[in-house]
Design a protein around this motif. Structure first.
Motif, PDB file in Angstrom:
ATOM      1  N   ARG A   1       0.839  -1.201   0.000  1.00  0.00           N
ATOM      2  CA  ARG A   1       0.000   0.000   0.000  1.00  0.00           C
ATOM      3  C   ARG A   1       0.877   1.255   0.000  1.00  0.00           C
ATOM      4  NH1 ARG A   1      -5.618  -0.714   2.262  1.00  0.00           N
ATOM      5  NH2 ARG A   1      -5.867  -2.966   2.505  1.00  0.00           N
ATOM      6  N   GLY A   2       2.047   1.133   0.617  1.00  0.00           N
ATOM      7  CA  GLY A   2       2.971   2.258   0.682  1.00  0.00           C
ATOM      8  C   GLY A   2       3.809   2.447  -0.573  1.00  0.00           C
ATOM      9  N   GLY A   3       3.600   1.585  -1.558  1.00  0.00           N
ATOM     10  CA  GLY A   3       4.334   1.718  -2.811  1.00  0.00           C
ATOM     11  C   GLY A   3       5.660   0.987  -2.840  1.00  0.00           C
ATOM     12  N   VAL A   4       5.893   0.135  -1.853  1.00  0.00           N
ATOM     13  CA  VAL A   4       7.133  -0.646  -1.808  1.00  0.00           C
ATOM     14  C   VAL A   4       6.936  -1.923  -2.627  1.00  0.00           C
ATOM     15  CG1 VAL A   4       8.750  -1.898  -0.303  1.00  0.00           C
ATOM     16  CG2 VAL A   4       7.704   0.261   0.474  1.00  0.00           C
TER      17      VAL A   4
ATOM     18  N   LEU B   1       3.963   0.206   8.996  1.00  0.00           N
ATOM     19  CA  LEU B   1       3.895   1.652   8.797  1.00  0.00           C
ATOM     20  C   LEU B   1       5.230   2.330   9.080  1.00  0.00           C
ATOM     21  CD1 LEU B   1       0.368   2.346  10.299  1.00  0.00           C
ATOM     22  CD2 LEU B   1       1.042   2.703   7.907  1.00  0.00           C
ATOM     23  N   GLU B   2       5.959   1.854  10.083  1.00  0.00           N
ATOM     24  CA  GLU B   2       7.279   2.430  10.370  1.00  0.00           C
ATOM     25  C   GLU B   2       8.233   2.163   9.213  1.00  0.00           C
ATOM     26  OE1 GLU B   2       9.900   4.757  12.395  1.00  0.00           O
ATOM     27  OE2 GLU B   2       7.805   4.390  12.938  1.00  0.00           O
ATOM     28  N   LEU B   3       8.135   0.984   8.624  1.00  0.00           N
ATOM     29  CA  LEU B   3       8.988   0.668   7.470  1.00  0.00           C
ATOM     30  C   LEU B   3       8.623   1.548   6.274  1.00  0.00           C
ATOM     31  CD1 LEU B   3       9.162  -3.230   7.778  1.00  0.00           C
ATOM     32  CD2 LEU B   3      10.913  -1.551   8.421  1.00  0.00           C
ATOM     33  N   VAL B   4       7.332   1.802   6.076  1.00  0.00           N
ATOM     34  CA  VAL B   4       6.908   2.714   5.008  1.00  0.00           C
ATOM     35  C   VAL B   4       7.455   4.115   5.272  1.00  0.00           C
ATOM     36  CG1 VAL B   4       4.910   3.892   3.980  1.00  0.00           C
ATOM     37  CG2 VAL B   4       4.845   1.418   4.345  1.00  0.00           C
TER      38      VAL B   4
END
Length: 198
Positions: A39-42, A177-180
């Motif tokens: 979702r974060g584009g990764v 979320l922290e990784l994003v």
């Protein structure tokens, strides 16, 4: 300051993450982390430690990896390598020579290594990030194992340099979320958190 430099470094490049999936992995930690990262584009590659065949997780959910660890290892480098928890899954990550080699290369290059729940024990097995602040699932056996070589902290997510750790299924959203945030940016983290009603 080093943390901010790490964030700016990852923002400048397209981000790729490798998730290592072993038999007995915790399925919520695996799927939630993969989903949040995507979702974060990764770009996320899920690699089966034992090959490309479906992997039976800790609650008998079967997940089909994108590829095998052997193949994924030739397609790096990855900005982040993610280790899901689950007792048996973490034990398999601890025992794998291939996982150890990949993690050592990742750590030596200063790229992210992320582990959740029981998986920080694999960091210890492969001597990754010794002396850093970490967290894990709050079982006495895991805490005792890590305490001698790391500074154990009871927080949902702990970031110390290139090492990111978290506690368990309920913290998998925070972990992802922290990784994003590190790899893509704070705005993207907040955008997808809001969209998921977190």
């Amino acid at each position: 300051q080093a943390y901010n430099c790490l964030i700016h470094f990852y923002k400048r490049m397209s981000s790729r993450a490798l998730v290592l999936l072993a038999t007995g992995a915790e399925e919520m930690e695996t799927v939630i982390t993969v989903d949040v990262l995507r979702r974060g584009g990764v770009e996320v590659v899920v690699a089966g430690v034992d090959g490309e065949t479906p992997v039976t997780c800790s609650r008998s959910v079967k997940i089909v990896p994108d590829t095998s660890l052997a193949t994924a290892a030739t397609q790096g480098p990855y900005d982040c390598i993610v280790l899901p928890g689950g007792g048996p899954g973490a034990a398999a990550l601890c025992a794998s020579v291939e996982v150890g080699k990949l993690l050592q290369e990742q750590d030596e290059a200063g790229r992210l290594v992320a582990a959740i729940c029981a998986a920080p024990t694999a960091l210890l097995s492969h001597k990754i990030g010794l002396g850093k602040r970490v967290t894990c699932y709050p079982a006495p056996a895991f805490i005792e194992k890590l305490t001698g070589s790391y500074t154990y902290v009871e927080e949902k997510v702990v970031v110390d340099g290139n090492i990111v750790t978290s506690r368990g299924p309920a913290t998998a959203f925070d972990f992802g979320l922290e990784l994003v945030k590190i790899m893509v940016g704070k705005e993207k983290k907040e955008e997808i958190a809001s969209a998921m009603l977190l």
